[in-house]
Design a protein around this motif. Structure first.
Motif, PDB file in Angstrom:
ATOM      1  N   THR A 203       0.839  -1.205   0.000  1.00  0.00           N
ATOM      2  CA  THR A 203       0.000   0.000   0.000  1.00  0.00           C
ATOM      3  C   THR A 203       0.871   1.251   0.000  1.00  0.00           C
ATOM      4  OG1 THR A 203      -0.093   0.111   2.423  1.00  0.00           O
ATOM      5  CG2 THR A 203      -1.808  -1.187   1.325  1.00  0.00           C
ATOM      6  N   THR A 208      -3.812   2.948   0.458  1.00  0.00           N
ATOM      7  CA  THR A 208      -4.382   2.466  -0.799  1.00  0.00           C
ATOM      8  C   THR A 208      -3.484   1.395  -1.397  1.00  0.00           C
ATOM      9  OG1 THR A 208      -5.342   4.651  -1.209  1.00  0.00           O
ATOM     10  CG2 THR A 208      -5.166   3.151  -3.099  1.00  0.00           C
ATOM     11  N   TYR A 209      -4.066   0.293  -1.836  1.00  0.00           N
ATOM     12  CA  TYR A 209      -3.259  -0.768  -2.444  1.00  0.00           C
ATOM     13  C   TYR A 209      -2.559  -0.267  -3.699  1.00  0.00           C
ATOM     14  CZ  TYR A 209      -5.349  -4.384   0.544  1.00  0.00           C
ATOM     15  OH  TYR A 209      -5.740  -5.147   1.611  1.00  0.00           O
ATOM     16  N   THR A 210      -1.250  -0.557  -3.775  1.00  0.00           N
ATOM     17  CA  THR A 210      -0.439  -0.175  -4.938  1.00  0.00           C
ATOM     18  C   THR A 210       0.419  -1.364  -5.359  1.00  0.00           C
ATOM     19  OG1 THR A 210       1.242   0.706  -3.423  1.00  0.00           O
ATOM     20  CG2 THR A 210      -0.359   2.274  -4.342  1.00  0.00           C
ATOM     21  N   LYS A 370      -7.112  -3.403   7.406  1.00  0.00           N
ATOM     22  CA  LYS A 370      -8.062  -3.456   6.305  1.00  0.00           C
ATOM     23  C   LYS A 370      -8.736  -4.832   6.310  1.00  0.00           C
ATOM     24  CE  LYS A 370      -6.420  -1.547   2.389  1.00  0.00           C
ATOM     25  NZ  LYS A 370      -7.028  -0.210   2.320  1.00  0.00           N
ATOM     26  N   GLN A 402      -3.612  -6.684  -7.987  1.00  0.00           N
ATOM     27  CA  GLN A 402      -4.140  -5.345  -7.728  1.00  0.00           C
ATOM     28  C   GLN A 402      -5.650  -5.314  -7.961  1.00  0.00           C
ATOM     29  OE1 GLN A 402      -2.700  -2.596  -6.500  1.00  0.00           O
ATOM     30  NE2 GLN A 402      -4.597  -1.403  -6.668  1.00  0.00           N
ATOM     31  N   THR A 406      -8.327  -4.264  -5.182  1.00  0.00           N
ATOM     32  CA  THR A 406      -9.245  -3.153  -5.386  1.00  0.00           C
ATOM     33  C   THR A 406     -10.682  -3.588  -5.145  1.00  0.00           C
ATOM     34  OG1 THR A 406      -7.738  -2.137  -6.973  1.00  0.00           O
ATOM     35  CG2 THR A 406     -10.040  -1.428  -7.028  1.00  0.00           C
ATOM     36  N   ASP A 409     -11.302  -4.281  -1.514  1.00  0.00           N
ATOM     37  CA  ASP A 409     -11.180  -3.067  -0.705  1.00  0.00           C
ATOM     38  C   ASP A 409     -12.347  -2.112  -0.919  1.00  0.00           C
ATOM     39  OD1 ASP A 409      -9.557  -1.793   1.222  1.00  0.00           O
ATOM     40  OD2 ASP A 409      -8.802  -0.392  -0.277  1.00  0.00           O
ATOM     41  N   SER A 410     -13.234  -2.420  -1.841  1.00  0.00           N
ATOM     42  CA  SER A 410     -14.274  -1.462  -2.200  1.00  0.00           C
ATOM     43  C   SER A 410     -15.199  -1.103  -1.048  1.00  0.00           C
ATOM     44  CB  SER A 410     -15.101  -2.011  -3.376  1.00  0.00           C
ATOM     45  OG  SER A 410     -15.737  -3.228  -3.008  1.00  0.00           O
ATOM     46  N   VAL A 413     -13.019   1.261   2.897  1.00  0.00           N
ATOM     47  CA  VAL A 413     -12.276   2.496   2.693  1.00  0.00           C
ATOM     48  C   VAL A 413     -11.853   3.064   4.044  1.00  0.00           C
ATOM     49  CG1 VAL A 413     -12.333   4.804   1.735  1.00  0.00           C
ATOM     50  CG2 VAL A 413     -13.544   2.945   0.577  1.00  0.00           C
TER      51      VAL A 413
END
Length: 414
Positions: A203, A208-210, A370, A402, A406, A409-410, A413
Motif C-alpha cells: 500500500t 491504498t493498495y499499490t 483493512k 491489484q 481493489t 477493498d471497495s 475504505v
C-alpha cells in the motif's frame, strides 16, 4: 531462554477490581513447539498470579494451535457466545462488525502509552485502535558463515551484491544460494519484504493498495531475471517452496541466504549452523524498511466486563510479563519499556534478538487494519509464485493481484 514458568510478576498495589464472581474467558494461540513449552504454561502461571490478587475475578484460558485458534474464535462468535478476550492473528473483521471494545475503553493510559507507536497504529480500524499488539517480529537476512567463507564472499548490502554472492555460492555447489519461498504457506511475507526492499510495498502512505506499482513490477522482474532465471534460488521452484522447508534447509546447511525471523535462530543453532544476520539489502542500499509482523489481543463486548478485562490486560502488559513472554518464545516485546530493557541487556538470548529489535522501529506491517487484507493475502499466496516462472509475467501477476485488492477493498475504505 527464560522459562515461562518463572515469569509472572506480582504488581504492587493491585487489588480487587471491585466486582465479584466474574469469570473472563480468554482464547489464546500456542507459541510453543512442544507440550514442554506450550503457551498454556505461560497463561496458567500468569493467571495464577493475577487471581491471587483479584479474589472476585477468575480467568479461564483455552490455548489452541495457530492452525485452529482463529477458527475456534470465529466459531464462538458465530454461535453467539464470543470469548471475553482473544489473542489471535487478526482483528479487523471483528472491529468492522462492531464486536470489539476500543483499546481506550479497556486499557489504562499508562499501558496505552507504552505500546510501540507503529504497532499501536497497525491496530487501528478506521483510525480507532481495536487491535492490541501482543507479540511482534521482524525479518532480517540470514547467511551461512561457513558457506560464505568457503566462497570468499561477504554479506550483501545491495541487490547486485546479493546476486553476485548467490552466483559465488552456486559455484561452490550450494543447493540453495538464495532460498526464495513463494509457496502457499507464507508467500505474502517473502513478497512484502522484497517489495519493501524495492522501495514500495502493498500500500501507499494513505493505505491504498499499490501492488502493481512500477517499482513493484521492477522488483519482481529483477527477481525473475537475476535470481530465479539464473538458477540461483535452488532446485525447487519458488512457487512450490514453503517457508518451513526453506528454514529446514537452512538449518541443514543447504542454504546460503534467506529472509528469516527470530525462530530460525534456535532452529539453526540446534543443528550447529554458523550464521550471521544483516538487514535486508535494497536495490542500491539498505531496504526502505524491514517487514514487521504482529499478533493481536482484543476484547469482545458481548458479555460486558470491560473493567475486569482492562484490569487483567494492564497486568498482562506489565513490563516483566511482556519480557518473560518474549524471552520464552524468541519474540520481540510490543511495549517501549520492555523493548528498551531488552535492547540494553547483554544476556545471550536478548542479544540474539538485537538485530530484529534494531529493525522494529522502522518496520512496516501488513495492512492488517483493512478487512480486505485476508482476501489479498490469500491471493498472493496462491498466485505470486507464477510471477517468477520462466513463462511468467511479473506485470501480469501483480496487475491481477491489484484487481483482486481493489475489489476486496471497495467496502473497506479507511
Amino acid at each position: 531462554m527464560v522459562s515461562a514458568l518463572g515469569m509472572t510478576a506480582v504488581l504492587g498495589g493491585c487489588g480487587s477490581t471491585g466486582s465479584s464472581d466474574v469469570t473472563l474467558r480468554l482464547v489464546a494461540a500456542d507459541y510453543g513447539d512442544s507440550a514442554a513449552n506450550s503457551s498454556k504454561k505461560y497463561w496458567d502461571n500468569l493467571v495464577k498470579a493475577y487471581e491471587s490478587q483479584h479474589s472476585g475475578v477468575k480467568v479461564e484460558v483455552s490455548v489452541y494451535s495457530w492452525n485452529d485458534v482463529d477458527r475456534k474464535v470465529k466459531e464462538m462468535v458465530d454461535a453467539g457466545d464470543a470469548p471475553d478476550l482473544a489473542q489471535i492473528g487478526a482483528y479487523a473483521d471483528y472491529a468492522a462488525a462492531g464486536k470489539l471494545y476500543q483499546a481506550s475503553d479497556l486499557l489504562s493510559i499508562r499501558t496505552q502509552a507504552d505500546f510501540l507507536s507503529q504497532l499501536a497504529d497497525a491496530g487501528e480500524w478506521k483510525h480507532v485502535q481495536y487491535g492490541i499488539p501482543f507479540a511482534a517480529s521482524t525479518r532480517v537476512l540470514f547467511y551461512n558463515k561457513t558457506l560464505f567463507a568457503k566462497a570468499g564472499i561477504t554479506p550483501p548490502t545491495t541487490w547486485s551484491e546479493l546476486a553476485a554472492d548467490a552466483k559465488a555460492l552456486k559455484g561452490e555447489g550450494v543447493k540453495y544460494p538464495y532460498a526464495l519461498p513463494l509457496g502457499p504457506e507464507e508467500a505474502q511475507a517473502e513478497t512484502m519484504q522484497w517489495l519493501l526492499s524495492g522501495g514500495k510495498g502493498y500500500t501507499d502512505d494513505i493505505g491504498t493498495y499499490t501492488i502493481d506499482s512500477a517499482e513493484n513490477v521492477q522488483t519482481f522482474t529483477w527477481l525473475k531475471d537475476e535470481l530465479v532465471g539464473k538458477g540461483l534460488t535452488g532446485p525447487v521452484a519458488p512457487g512450490k517452496l514453503n517457508r518451513a522447508d526453506a528454514f529446514a534447509a537452512f538449518a541443514d546447511g543447504q542454504v546460503g541466504m534467506l529472509n528469516g525471523h527470530p525462530t530460525l535462530i534456535q532452529q539453526a543453532a540446534k543443528k550447529g549452523v554458523r550464521f550471521g544476520m544483516v538487514p535486508m539489502p535494497g536495490r542500491t542500499g539498505e531496504a526502505r524498511a524491514a517487514m514487521g509482523v504482529a499478533d493481536w489481543m482484543m476484547g469482545f463486548k458481548q458479555h460486558g466486563h470491560a473493567d475486569q478485562i482492562g484490569d487483567f490486560l494492564d497486568f498482562v502488559y506489565d513490563q516483566k510479563n511482556v519480557l518473560a513472554f518474549s524471552r520464552a518464545y524468541g519474540l520481540l516485546p510490543v511495549t517501549g519499556s520492555a523493548s528498551n530493557t531488552m535492547t540494553e541487556s547483554d544476556s545471550a538470548p536478548d542479544q540474539a534478538l538485537h538485530p530484529f529489535l534494531d529493525q522494529l522501529p522502522t518496520s512496516e506491517l501488513y495492512p492488517v487494519g483493512k478487512t480486505s487484507w485476508a482476501a489479498v493475502s490469500a491471493a498472493v499466496k496462491k498466485q505470486i509464485g507464477q510471477a517468477v516462472t520462466p513463462a511468467g509475467s511479473p506485470a501480469g501477476v501483480l496487475t491481477g493481484l491489484q484487481a483482486t485488492a481493489t475489489e476486496a477493498d471497495s467496502d473497506d475504505v479507511n
